[in-house]
Design a protein around this motif. Structure first.
Motif, PDB file in Angstrom:
ATOM      1  N   PHE A 198       0.798  -1.222   0.000  1.00  0.00           N
ATOM      2  CA  PHE A 198       0.000   0.000   0.000  1.00  0.00           C
ATOM      3  C   PHE A 198       0.835   1.277   0.000  1.00  0.00           C
ATOM      4  CE2 PHE A 198      -2.205  -3.378   2.305  1.00  0.00           C
ATOM      5  CZ  PHE A 198      -3.374  -3.472   1.565  1.00  0.00           C
ATOM      6  N   ALA A 199       2.062   1.196   0.458  1.00  0.00           N
ATOM      7  CA  ALA A 199       2.874   2.398   0.639  1.00  0.00           C
ATOM      8  C   ALA A 199       3.152   3.083  -0.695  1.00  0.00           C
ATOM      9  CB  ALA A 199       4.200   2.035   1.313  1.00  0.00           C
ATOM     10  N   PRO A 200       2.991   4.401  -0.748  1.00  0.00           N
ATOM     11  CA  PRO A 200       3.294   5.118  -1.993  1.00  0.00           C
ATOM     12  C   PRO A 200       4.754   5.028  -2.393  1.00  0.00           C
ATOM     13  CG  PRO A 200       2.873   6.657  -0.204  1.00  0.00           C
ATOM     14  CD  PRO A 200       2.493   5.306   0.308  1.00  0.00           C
ATOM     15  N   GLU A 201       5.630   4.817  -1.422  1.00  0.00           N
ATOM     16  CA  GLU A 201       7.043   4.639  -1.738  1.00  0.00           C
ATOM     17  C   GLU A 201       7.242   3.476  -2.703  1.00  0.00           C
ATOM     18  OE1 GLU A 201       7.037   6.745   2.252  1.00  0.00           O
ATOM     19  OE2 GLU A 201       5.844   5.182   1.272  1.00  0.00           O
ATOM     20  N   ALA A 202       6.479   2.406  -2.518  1.00  0.00           N
ATOM     21  CA  ALA A 202       6.567   1.263  -3.430  1.00  0.00           C
ATOM     22  C   ALA A 202       5.916   1.584  -4.769  1.00  0.00           C
ATOM     23  CB  ALA A 202       5.902   0.046  -2.797  1.00  0.00           C
ATOM     24  N   ALA A 220       4.429  -8.501  -9.773  1.00  0.00           N
ATOM     25  CA  ALA A 220       5.840  -8.659 -10.129  1.00  0.00           C
ATOM     26  C   ALA A 220       6.745  -8.564  -8.910  1.00  0.00           C
ATOM     27  CB  ALA A 220       6.232  -7.610 -11.163  1.00  0.00           C
ATOM     28  N   SER A 221       6.442  -7.658  -7.975  1.00  0.00           N
ATOM     29  CA  SER A 221       7.326  -7.500  -6.819  1.00  0.00           C
ATOM     30  C   SER A 221       7.283  -8.718  -5.914  1.00  0.00           C
ATOM     31  CB  SER A 221       6.949  -6.239  -6.030  1.00  0.00           C
ATOM     32  OG  SER A 221       5.668  -6.367  -5.444  1.00  0.00           O
ATOM     33  N   ARG A 222       6.135  -9.337  -5.800  1.00  0.00           N
ATOM     34  CA  ARG A 222       6.014 -10.507  -4.934  1.00  0.00           C
ATOM     35  C   ARG A 222       6.516 -11.771  -5.626  1.00  0.00           C
ATOM     36  NH1 ARG A 222       0.470 -12.725  -2.425  1.00  0.00           N
ATOM     37  NH2 ARG A 222       1.366 -14.198  -0.949  1.00  0.00           N
ATOM     38  N   ALA A 223       6.374 -11.842  -6.939  1.00  0.00           N
ATOM     39  CA  ALA A 223       6.795 -13.038  -7.682  1.00  0.00           C
ATOM     40  C   ALA A 223       8.218 -12.944  -8.187  1.00  0.00           C
ATOM     41  CB  ALA A 223       5.853 -13.266  -8.862  1.00  0.00           C
ATOM     42  N   ALA A 224       8.858 -11.783  -8.090  1.00  0.00           N
ATOM     43  CA  ALA A 224      10.188 -11.589  -8.681  1.00  0.00           C
ATOM     44  C   ALA A 224      11.224 -12.558  -8.129  1.00  0.00           C
ATOM     45  CB  ALA A 224      10.648 -10.152  -8.468  1.00  0.00           C
ATOM     46  N   ALA A 225      11.016 -13.054  -6.919  1.00  0.00           N
ATOM     47  CA  ALA A 225      11.970 -14.012  -6.353  1.00  0.00           C
ATOM     48  C   ALA A 225      12.052 -15.286  -7.190  1.00  0.00           C
ATOM     49  CB  ALA A 225      11.573 -14.357  -4.922  1.00  0.00           C
ATOM     50  N   PHE A 226      11.000 -15.599  -7.947  1.00  0.00           N
ATOM     51  CA  PHE A 226      11.016 -16.762  -8.843  1.00  0.00           C
ATOM     52  C   PHE A 226      11.886 -16.533 -10.076  1.00  0.00           C
ATOM     53  CE2 PHE A 226       6.597 -17.811  -7.169  1.00  0.00           C
ATOM     54  CZ  PHE A 226       6.971 -18.997  -6.553  1.00  0.00           C
ATOM     55  N   ALA A 249       5.173  -7.595 -17.120  1.00  0.00           N
ATOM     56  CA  ALA A 249       6.033  -6.873 -16.166  1.00  0.00           C
ATOM     57  C   ALA A 249       7.507  -7.124 -16.436  1.00  0.00           C
ATOM     58  CB  ALA A 249       5.688  -7.294 -14.740  1.00  0.00           C
ATOM     59  N   TRP A 250       7.853  -8.341 -16.853  1.00  0.00           N
ATOM     60  CA  TRP A 250       9.271  -8.662 -17.078  1.00  0.00           C
ATOM     61  C   TRP A 250       9.819  -7.963 -18.323  1.00  0.00           C
ATOM     62  CZ3 TRP A 250       9.145 -10.004 -12.527  1.00  0.00           C
ATOM     63  CH2 TRP A 250       8.363 -11.046 -11.993  1.00  0.00           C
ATOM     64  N   ARG A 251       8.937  -7.516 -19.197  1.00  0.00           N
ATOM     65  CA  ARG A 251       9.399  -6.746 -20.359  1.00  0.00           C
ATOM     66  C   ARG A 251       9.670  -5.295 -19.970  1.00  0.00           C
ATOM     67  NH1 ARG A 251       5.438 -10.162 -22.835  1.00  0.00           N
ATOM     68  NH2 ARG A 251       3.810  -8.554 -22.725  1.00  0.00           N
ATOM     69  N   ALA A 252       9.083  -4.856 -18.866  1.00  0.00           N
ATOM     70  CA  ALA A 252       9.307  -3.487 -18.389  1.00  0.00           C
ATOM     71  C   ALA A 252      10.533  -3.391 -17.497  1.00  0.00           C
ATOM     72  CB  ALA A 252       8.076  -2.994 -17.633  1.00  0.00           C
ATOM     73  N   ALA A 253      10.765  -4.407 -16.683  1.00  0.00           N
ATOM     74  CA  ALA A 253      11.885  -4.357 -15.732  1.00  0.00           C
ATOM     75  C   ALA A 253      12.308  -5.771 -15.384  1.00  0.00           C
ATOM     76  CB  ALA A 253      11.469  -3.606 -14.470  1.00  0.00           C
ATOM     77  N   THR A 254      13.558  -5.937 -15.014  1.00  0.00           N
ATOM     78  CA  THR A 254      14.047  -7.246 -14.616  1.00  0.00           C
ATOM     79  C   THR A 254      13.595  -7.556 -13.189  1.00  0.00           C
ATOM     80  OG1 THR A 254      16.111  -6.436 -13.649  1.00  0.00           O
ATOM     81  CG2 THR A 254      16.107  -6.882 -16.034  1.00  0.00           C
ATOM     82  N   PRO A 255      13.471  -8.841 -12.845  1.00  0.00           N
ATOM     83  CA  PRO A 255      13.160  -9.182 -11.457  1.00  0.00           C
ATOM     84  C   PRO A 255      14.146  -8.579 -10.459  1.00  0.00           C
ATOM     85  CG  PRO A 255      12.822 -11.094 -12.845  1.00  0.00           C
ATOM     86  CD  PRO A 255      13.446 -10.043 -13.717  1.00  0.00           C
ATOM     87  N   ALA A 256      15.434  -8.527 -10.816  1.00  0.00           N
ATOM     88  CA  ALA A 256      16.425  -7.952  -9.895  1.00  0.00           C
ATOM     89  C   ALA A 256      16.154  -6.482  -9.636  1.00  0.00           C
ATOM     90  CB  ALA A 256      17.834  -8.134 -10.470  1.00  0.00           C
ATOM     91  N   ASP A 257      15.798  -5.735 -10.680  1.00  0.00           N
ATOM     92  CA  ASP A 257      15.490  -4.316 -10.507  1.00  0.00           C
ATOM     93  C   ASP A 257      14.226  -4.132  -9.661  1.00  0.00           C
ATOM     94  OD1 ASP A 257      17.688  -3.453 -11.922  1.00  0.00           O
ATOM     95  OD2 ASP A 257      16.614  -3.211 -13.814  1.00  0.00           O
ATOM     96  N   ALA A 295      13.925  -2.265  -6.044  1.00  0.00           N
ATOM     97  CA  ALA A 295      12.963  -1.189  -5.811  1.00  0.00           C
ATOM     98  C   ALA A 295      12.080  -1.497  -4.599  1.00  0.00           C
ATOM     99  CB  ALA A 295      12.101  -0.979  -7.053  1.00  0.00           C
ATOM    100  N   ARG A 296      11.711  -2.746  -4.449  1.00  0.00           N
ATOM    101  CA  ARG A 296      10.861  -3.139  -3.314  1.00  0.00           C
ATOM    102  C   ARG A 296      11.587  -2.925  -1.986  1.00  0.00           C
ATOM    103  NH1 ARG A 296       8.564  -9.062  -1.493  1.00  0.00           N
ATOM    104  NH2 ARG A 296       6.435  -8.433  -1.089  1.00  0.00           N
ATOM    105  N   LEU A 297      12.848  -3.335  -1.922  1.00  0.00           N
ATOM    106  CA  LEU A 297      13.605  -3.167  -0.688  1.00  0.00           C
ATOM    107  C   LEU A 297      13.832  -1.683  -0.387  1.00  0.00           C
ATOM    108  CD1 LEU A 297      15.035  -4.644   1.613  1.00  0.00           C
ATOM    109  CD2 LEU A 297      17.134  -4.594   0.231  1.00  0.00           C
ATOM    110  N   GLU A 298      14.128  -0.894  -1.418  1.00  0.00           N
ATOM    111  CA  GLU A 298      14.287   0.550  -1.227  1.00  0.00           C
ATOM    112  C   GLU A 298      12.987   1.179  -0.729  1.00  0.00           C
ATOM    113  OE1 GLU A 298      15.570   1.939  -5.010  1.00  0.00           O
ATOM    114  OE2 GLU A 298      17.651   1.268  -4.752  1.00  0.00           O
ATOM    115  N   ALA A 299      11.868   0.703  -1.254  1.00  0.00           N
ATOM    116  CA  ALA A 299      10.571   1.226  -0.816  1.00  0.00           C
ATOM    117  C   ALA A 299      10.297   0.871   0.636  1.00  0.00           C
ATOM    118  CB  ALA A 299       9.464   0.688  -1.715  1.00  0.00           C
TER     119      ALA A 299
END
Length: 299
Positions: free
Chosen positions: A33-37, A54-60, A87-95, A99-103
């Motif tokens: 919910f956080a706007p930072e994310a 994508a942020s929750r599934a990126a670990a896969f 989503a993977w065409r817009a950004a890599t799972p690593a990116d 972003a999630r951790l920074e948020a």
């Protein structure tokens, strides 16, 4: 069925483990919910629901939609397929993970302030949370989303250790909950309808956020009434059979979550609930679980 007399003796009661998990859950849950994310996902080109899935599934890694459909369970598959794999065409799972951790870092700093963030109590909560999460890591079997998330590196700062550990504990419990629902004979949308019938969350919120149409929802209500799990009439309410099934699922979910918390013992669980509850209250008071308040109160 296993013989209860041959099962390992519990050191922690399931109810206490549930209290510990609930006390800390806002620390993890705010990331949805956080706007930072939201801002960071948008900067990567993730639109609409892409950020969540994508942020929750990126670990896969860059998996297909069907993996996310299976592991996220109660979302309309069409909603998932609109977000993944685009989503993977817009950004890599690593990116996305970065972003999630920074948020999480930015949101917790805003909610807690420097004093709580750097307090010995927050550091102690992080130690206890990590201990529980690492105990859970010894039991990955059948828990795909948890196992993938547990392979991510640990952050170093205590408040992020606390956030990451609670993320692992949430996915550990969530994978067990899906297993219990499947054993009870529930589909994803049926689980949502039964949850709505408890009155804990408005039915319209669950239907809309998980992407189900009114027609799909109403048809599911009809099926559950025919199975004797919902009362007849206009009001959405569980029958006695429905209440028993819901309790069965919750009890099994609690039991499946125990391996994470038994390492803490009863006193450790109680202490973790106390310490994490302080951080959770700061998260709630900052409006991080309410997207409207979170946006209005952002500095």
């Amino acid at each position: 069925m296993p013989d209860p007399d041959r099962l390992p003796r519990r050191t922690v009661e399931p109810a206490l483990a549930r209290i510990a998990w609930r006390a800390a859950e806002p620390i993890h849950g705010m990331i949805y919910f956080a706007p930072e994310a939201r801002d960071r996902y948008a900067a990567l080109g993730l639109r609409d629901r892409m950020g969540y899935f994508a942020s929750r599934a990126a670990a896969f890694g860059p998996v297909g939609a069907e993996t996310v459909v299976a592991t996220f369970f109660n979302f309309n598959p069409a909603l998932v397929r609109a977000a993944i794999p685009a989503a993977w065409r817009a950004a890599t799972p690593a990116d996305i993970l970065r972003a999630r951790l920074e948020a999480a870092d930015a949101a917790l700093r805003r909610a807690c302030g420097p004093d709580l963030l750097a307090s010995p109590e927050t550091a102690e909560a992080a130690v206890l949370a990590r201990e529980a999460a690492e105990a859970a890591q010894r039991h990955p079997a059948g828990r795909s989303l948890f196992a993938a998330t547990s392979a991510l590196p640990w952050p170093s700062e205590p408040h992020l250790v606390l956030w990451h550990a609670q993320t692992l504990l949430r996915e550990f419990r969530g994978d067990g909950h899906v297993a219990a629902l499947l054993l009870s004979g529930c589909s994803g949308i049926e689980a949502l309808v039964l949850h709505a019938a408890t009155g804990a969350v408005p039915a319209e919120v669950l239907r809309r956020t998980r992407g189900w149409s009114t027609a799909e929802w109403d048809a599911t209500v009809g099926r559950l009434r025919a199975r004797g799990l919902l009362e007849a009439g206009d009001r959405l309410a569980l029958t006695e059979a429905g209440r028993k099934q819901r309790q069965w699922v919750e009890d099994r979910t609690d039991l499946l979550a125990l391996p994470a918390y038994e390492v803490l013992g009863p006193s450790g669980c109680a202490r973790f609930a106390e310490l994490a509850g302080t951080v959770s209250r700061a998260v709630i008071d900052a409006g991080l679980l309410d997207p409207v308040r979170a946006k209005d109160r952002r500095k």
